[in-house]
Write a protein that holds these residues in place. Structure first.
Motif, PDB file in Angstrom:
ATOM      1  N   THR A 152       0.842  -1.193   0.000  1.00  0.00           N
ATOM      2  CA  THR A 152       0.000   0.000   0.000  1.00  0.00           C
ATOM      3  C   THR A 152       0.874   1.238   0.000  1.00  0.00           C
ATOM      4  N   GLY A 153       0.353   2.269  -0.628  1.00  0.00           N
ATOM      5  CA  GLY A 153       1.032   3.554  -0.648  1.00  0.00           C
ATOM      6  C   GLY A 153       0.059   4.656  -0.286  1.00  0.00           C
ATOM      7  N   ARG A 154       0.412   5.451   0.708  1.00  0.00           N
ATOM      8  CA  ARG A 154      -0.444   6.565   1.127  1.00  0.00           C
ATOM      9  C   ARG A 154      -0.016   7.831   0.378  1.00  0.00           C
ATOM     10  N   ILE A 155      -0.991   8.531  -0.185  1.00  0.00           N
ATOM     11  CA  ILE A 155      -0.695   9.768  -0.904  1.00  0.00           C
ATOM     12  C   ILE A 155      -0.320  10.849   0.104  1.00  0.00           C
ATOM     13  N   LEU A 214       4.136   9.186  -2.750  1.00  0.00           N
ATOM     14  CA  LEU A 214       3.534   8.168  -1.912  1.00  0.00           C
ATOM     15  C   LEU A 214       4.502   7.690  -0.848  1.00  0.00           C
ATOM     16  N   LEU A 215       3.970   7.411   0.328  1.00  0.00           N
ATOM     17  CA  LEU A 215       4.718   6.718   1.371  1.00  0.00           C
ATOM     18  C   LEU A 215       4.322   5.255   1.266  1.00  0.00           C
ATOM     19  N   GLY A 242      -3.829  11.591   1.605  1.00  0.00           N
ATOM     20  CA  GLY A 242      -4.275  10.747   2.696  1.00  0.00           C
ATOM     21  C   GLY A 242      -4.876   9.438   2.238  1.00  0.00           C
ATOM     22  N   ASP A 243      -5.315   9.364   0.983  1.00  0.00           N
ATOM     23  CA  ASP A 243      -5.867   8.114   0.455  1.00  0.00           C
ATOM     24  C   ASP A 243      -4.765   7.050   0.373  1.00  0.00           C
TER      25      ASP A 243
END
Length: 234
Positions: A13-16, A31-32, A95-96
């Motif tokens: 998963t990558g958080r924006i 992205l993180l 945040g998505d």
């Protein structure tokens, strides 16, 4: 980390963290990524979207970030009717969390040692940005030359960063620097070839065909050229 090219990747998963719209038809995401692996310049990530009924759509995007940077950076061209690109440009928010897989790719990869030339067009400049950032981080900008082609300055992604790095910028529909607009020529490519051992071509199929032809006209052996094409269908 140099020369680390993962051969197996799994979905993560990558958080924006950051989202920008440099142009109406482009979106830049940082992205993180959870459990992020090291990547080499030229590799890409896949983003997968999942609907409530479990219908999925996925698309591959080249990495603009270098391995030492804390966030994974992607530039996405917003394509009409593009399920993934339109969602990322119009719907996704900071945040998505997105499903991602990467880094992927072994062929179109710069080893950060071989003197190389990247001949790129349009959004095909993205992997060259990763290469330039890696070269700068190693304090070896001499190892990489870039010739980037766009329709005009406003539409060329990362134009300012390319210019600061010393890349050669050419425009097909805009006169600049005393040069009349038009496609690049073999005469413009030849001065960049001295000492170069590997060549990276990235862009649309039309651009890739043009670039390969120019390199061949300049006497470059096909085995030294690595090509990556993109298109609406991925």
């Amino acid at each position: 980390m140099e020369d680390v090219v993962p051969t197996v990747t799994t979905w993560s998963t990558g958080r924006i963290i950051e989202k920008e719209l440099p142009r109406p038809d482009q979106v830049r995401l940082r992205l993180l990524v959870e459990d992020r692996q090291h990547h080499a310049p030229g590799q890409h990530y896949v983003i997968r979207l999942r609907a409530p009924d479990d219908y999925t759509a996925q698309r591959s995007y080249s990495l603009a970030s270098a391995d030492h940077e804390p966030l994974v950076e992607l530039l996405v061209e917003r394509l009409p009717g593009g399920e993934v690109s339109e969602f990322l440009a119009d719907v996704a928010e900071v945040g998505d969390v997105l499903e991602v897989r990467g880094p992927i790719g072994r062929w179109f990869v710069w080893d950060r040692r071989t003197p190389s030339l990247a001949l790129v067009g349009g959004t095909g400049v993205v992997p060259a940005i990763s290469m330039l950032r890696a070269a700068a981080h190693l304090r070896r900008p001499d190892l990489l030359r870039v010739l980037a082609v766009g329709r005009d300055p406003a539409s060329l992604p990362y134009r300012d960063e390319l210019a600061r790095s010393g890349a050669t910028l050419l425009y097909t529909r805009h006169d600049a620097g005393g040069r009349a607009h038009g496609a690049p020529t073999a005469e413009e490519v030849r001065p960049l070839l001295d000492g170069v051992e590997r060549f990276f071509v990235c862009g649309s199929p039309r651009f890739a065909t043009l670039a390969e032809g120019l390199l061949a006209e300049c006497g470059v052996e096909p085995g030294a050229v690595r090509v990556e094409q993109f298109g609406a269908s991925g």
